[in-house]
Scaffold this motif. Structure first.
Motif, PDB file in Angstrom:
ATOM      1  N   LYS A 165     -10.213   3.380  -2.940  1.00 11.60           N
ATOM      2  CA  LYS A 165      -9.970   2.925  -4.402  1.00 11.60           C
ATOM      3  C   LYS A 165     -10.218   1.466  -4.227  1.00 11.60           C
ATOM      4  N   PHE A 166     -11.119   1.226  -5.358  1.00 13.81           N
ATOM      5  CA  PHE A 166     -11.743  -0.492  -5.586  1.00 13.81           C
ATOM      6  C   PHE A 166     -11.425  -0.817  -6.827  1.00 13.81           C
ATOM      7  N   ARG A 167     -10.696  -1.979  -7.057  1.00 14.94           N
ATOM      8  CA  ARG A 167     -10.142  -2.382  -8.431  1.00 14.94           C
ATOM      9  C   ARG A 167     -11.190  -3.536  -8.507  1.00 14.94           C
ATOM     10  N   ILE A 168     -11.948  -3.557  -9.486  1.00 11.72           N
ATOM     11  CA  ILE A 168     -13.147  -4.311  -9.944  1.00 11.72           C
ATOM     12  C   ILE A 168     -12.693  -5.614 -10.935  1.00 11.72           C
ATOM     13  N   LYS A 169     -12.977  -6.699 -10.687  1.00 12.62           N
ATOM     14  CA  LYS A 169     -12.650  -7.969 -11.718  1.00 12.62           C
ATOM     15  C   LYS A 169     -13.184  -7.375 -13.049  1.00 12.62           C
ATOM     16  N   PRO A 170     -12.421  -7.511 -13.993  1.00 13.34           N
ATOM     17  CA  PRO A 170     -13.007  -6.860 -15.339  1.00 13.34           C
ATOM     18  C   PRO A 170     -14.503  -7.334 -15.843  1.00 13.34           C
ATOM     19  N   GLU A 171     -14.807  -8.538 -15.550  1.00  8.71           N
ATOM     20  CA  GLU A 171     -15.974  -9.136 -15.675  1.00  8.71           C
ATOM     21  C   GLU A 171     -17.111  -8.629 -14.930  1.00  8.71           C
ATOM     22  N   ASP A 181      -8.400   3.692 -16.066  1.00  9.03           N
ATOM     23  CA  ASP A 181      -8.606   2.373 -15.411  1.00  9.03           C
ATOM     24  C   ASP A 181     -10.029   1.913 -15.312  1.00  9.03           C
ATOM     25  N   PRO A 182     -10.680   1.392 -16.533  1.00  5.94           N
ATOM     26  CA  PRO A 182     -12.218   1.309 -16.273  1.00  5.94           C
ATOM     27  C   PRO A 182     -12.379   0.217 -15.292  1.00  5.94           C
ATOM     28  N   THR A 183     -11.676  -0.524 -14.616  1.00 13.66           N
ATOM     29  CA  THR A 183     -11.945  -1.465 -13.536  1.00 13.66           C
ATOM     30  C   THR A 183     -11.839  -0.745 -12.277  1.00 13.66           C
ATOM     31  N   GLU A 184     -11.281   0.406 -12.329  1.00 13.44           N
ATOM     32  CA  GLU A 184     -11.065   1.198 -10.921  1.00 13.44           C
ATOM     33  C   GLU A 184     -12.209   2.193 -10.558  1.00 13.44           C
ATOM     34  N   TYR A 185     -12.867   2.016  -9.400  1.00 14.47           N
ATOM     35  CA  TYR A 185     -14.057   2.929  -9.068  1.00 14.47           C
ATOM     36  C   TYR A 185     -13.259   3.684  -7.658  1.00 14.47           C
ATOM     37  N   VAL A 186     -13.586   4.836  -7.573  1.00 17.91           N
ATOM     38  CA  VAL A 186     -13.211   5.609  -6.329  1.00 17.91           C
ATOM     39  C   VAL A 186     -14.353   5.952  -5.590  1.00 17.91           C
ATOM     40  N   LEU A 187     -14.163   5.867  -4.045  1.00 13.99           N
ATOM     41  CA  LEU A 187     -15.406   6.052  -3.319  1.00 13.99           C
ATOM     42  C   LEU A 187     -15.005   7.305  -2.361  1.00 13.99           C
ATOM     43  N   VAL A 188     -15.842   8.374  -2.449  1.00 11.90           N
ATOM     44  CA  VAL A 188     -15.545   9.379  -1.676  1.00 11.90           C
ATOM     45  C   VAL A 188     -16.526   9.738  -0.772  1.00 11.90           C
ATOM     46  N   GLU A 189     -16.329   9.190   0.619  1.00  8.29           N
ATOM     47  CA  GLU A 189     -17.610   9.259   1.615  1.00  8.29           C
ATOM     48  C   GLU A 189     -17.033  10.235   2.797  1.00  8.29           C
ATOM     49  N   ALA A 190     -18.185  10.675   3.570  1.00  9.00           N
ATOM     50  CA  ALA A 190     -17.924  11.540   4.806  1.00  9.00           C
ATOM     51  C   ALA A 190     -19.074  11.151   5.548  1.00  9.00           C
ATOM     52  N   PHE A 191     -18.714  11.341   7.002  1.00 11.10           N
ATOM     53  CA  PHE A 191     -19.682  10.949   8.181  1.00 11.10           C
ATOM     54  C   PHE A 191     -19.352  11.936   9.017  1.00 11.10           C
ATOM     55  N   ARG A 192     -20.529  12.420   9.713  1.00  9.98           N
ATOM     56  CA  ARG A 192     -20.605  13.666  10.515  1.00  9.98           C
ATOM     57  C   ARG A 192     -19.610  13.667  11.717  1.00  9.98           C
ATOM     58  N   ASP A 193     -19.153  12.426  12.385  1.00 12.13           N
ATOM     59  CA  ASP A 193     -18.285  12.380  13.198  1.00 12.13           C
ATOM     60  C   ASP A 193     -17.977  10.967  13.465  1.00 12.13           C
ATOM     61  N   GLY A 194     -17.025  10.548  14.486  1.00 10.86           N
ATOM     62  CA  GLY A 194     -16.445   9.304  14.643  1.00 10.86           C
ATOM     63  C   GLY A 194     -17.890   8.168  15.202  1.00 10.86           C
ATOM     64  N   ASP A 195     -18.668   8.833  16.010  1.00  4.72           N
ATOM     65  CA  ASP A 195     -19.877   8.111  16.326  1.00  4.72           C
ATOM     66  C   ASP A 195     -20.626   7.522  14.970  1.00  4.72           C
ATOM     67  N   LEU A 208     -19.551  -7.974  -1.524  1.00  4.15           N
ATOM     68  CA  LEU A 208     -18.701  -7.274  -2.395  1.00  4.15           C
ATOM     69  C   LEU A 208     -17.337  -7.714  -2.622  1.00  4.15           C
ATOM     70  N   PRO A 209     -16.436  -8.439  -1.749  1.00 10.83           N
ATOM     71  CA  PRO A 209     -15.088  -8.851  -2.095  1.00 10.83           C
ATOM     72  C   PRO A 209     -15.103  -9.918  -3.197  1.00 10.83           C
ATOM     73  N   PRO A 210     -15.921 -10.675  -3.381  1.00  5.62           N
ATOM     74  CA  PRO A 210     -15.693 -11.708  -4.424  1.00  5.62           C
ATOM     75  C   PRO A 210     -15.701 -10.941  -5.949  1.00  5.62           C
ATOM     76  N   HIS A 211     -16.102  -9.729  -6.140  1.00  6.25           N
ATOM     77  CA  HIS A 211     -16.171  -8.882  -7.308  1.00  6.25           C
ATOM     78  C   HIS A 211     -14.797  -8.002  -7.258  1.00  6.25           C
ATOM     79  N   LEU A 212     -14.000  -8.258  -6.341  1.00  9.09           N
ATOM     80  CA  LEU A 212     -12.870  -7.274  -6.334  1.00  9.09           C
ATOM     81  C   LEU A 212     -11.542  -7.981  -6.658  1.00  9.09           C
ATOM     82  N   VAL A 213     -10.538  -7.313  -7.185  1.00  6.89           N
ATOM     83  CA  VAL A 213      -9.109  -7.864  -7.693  1.00  6.89           C
ATOM     84  C   VAL A 213      -8.429  -7.910  -6.577  1.00  6.89           C
ATOM     85  N   GLU A 214      -8.341  -6.905  -5.730  1.00  2.62           N
ATOM     86  CA  GLU A 214      -7.585  -6.724  -4.406  1.00  2.62           C
ATOM     87  C   GLU A 214      -8.263  -6.117  -3.184  1.00  2.62           C
ATOM     88  N   THR A 215      -7.651  -6.259  -2.133  1.00  4.14           N
ATOM     89  CA  THR A 215      -8.259  -5.333  -0.873  1.00  4.14           C
ATOM     90  C   THR A 215      -8.243  -3.975  -1.365  1.00  4.14           C
TER      91      THR A 215
END
Length: 108
Positions: A7-13, A46-60, A78-85
């Motif tokens: 979950k990414f909380r983006i600065k409103p602007e 919450d229009p400032t929240e984006y959810v990223l769903v990702e998958a990778f084949r394996d640990g490598d 990317l972090p300068p655009h975020l409200v929090e980690t």
């Protein structure tokens, strides 16, 4: 597979422009040979929240992702655009694709 939801909380602007801001990172990640999917959704509540769903084949493949140049670049751009980690759920699953949601099976 490695299954990750973050979950990414983006600065409103920047919220309206987040797809554009994250596009280069998204497209580069989707081109990785071990990436199964990398999909953004926006919260209905919450229009400032984006959810990223990702998958990778394996640990490598997951390791290759976090060691890639585009990931390292995203760590800076990317972090300068975020409200929090961003918050994350990370799990290893014994499957390689989406399963069907049988409780909502479509007949026909």
């Amino acid at each position: 597979m490695i299954f990750i939801t973050a979950k990414f909380r983006i600065k409103p602007e920047y919220a309206e422009r987040w797809p554009e801001i994250s596009r280069e990172f998204t497209e580069a990640t989707r081109r990785e040979p071990g990436c199964l999917w990398f999909d953004w959704s926006r919260s209905l509540d919450d229009p400032t929240e984006y959810v990223l769903v990702e998958a990778f084949r394996d640990g490598d493949a997951g390791a290759a992702h976090v060691q890639s140049d585009h990931f390292k670049s995203a760590q800076q751009t990317l972090p300068p655009h975020l409200v929090e980690t961003p918050r994350i759920v990370n799990a290893v699953l014994e499957q390689d694709d989406w399963s069907l949601l049988g409780e909502m099976a479509v007949q026909g």
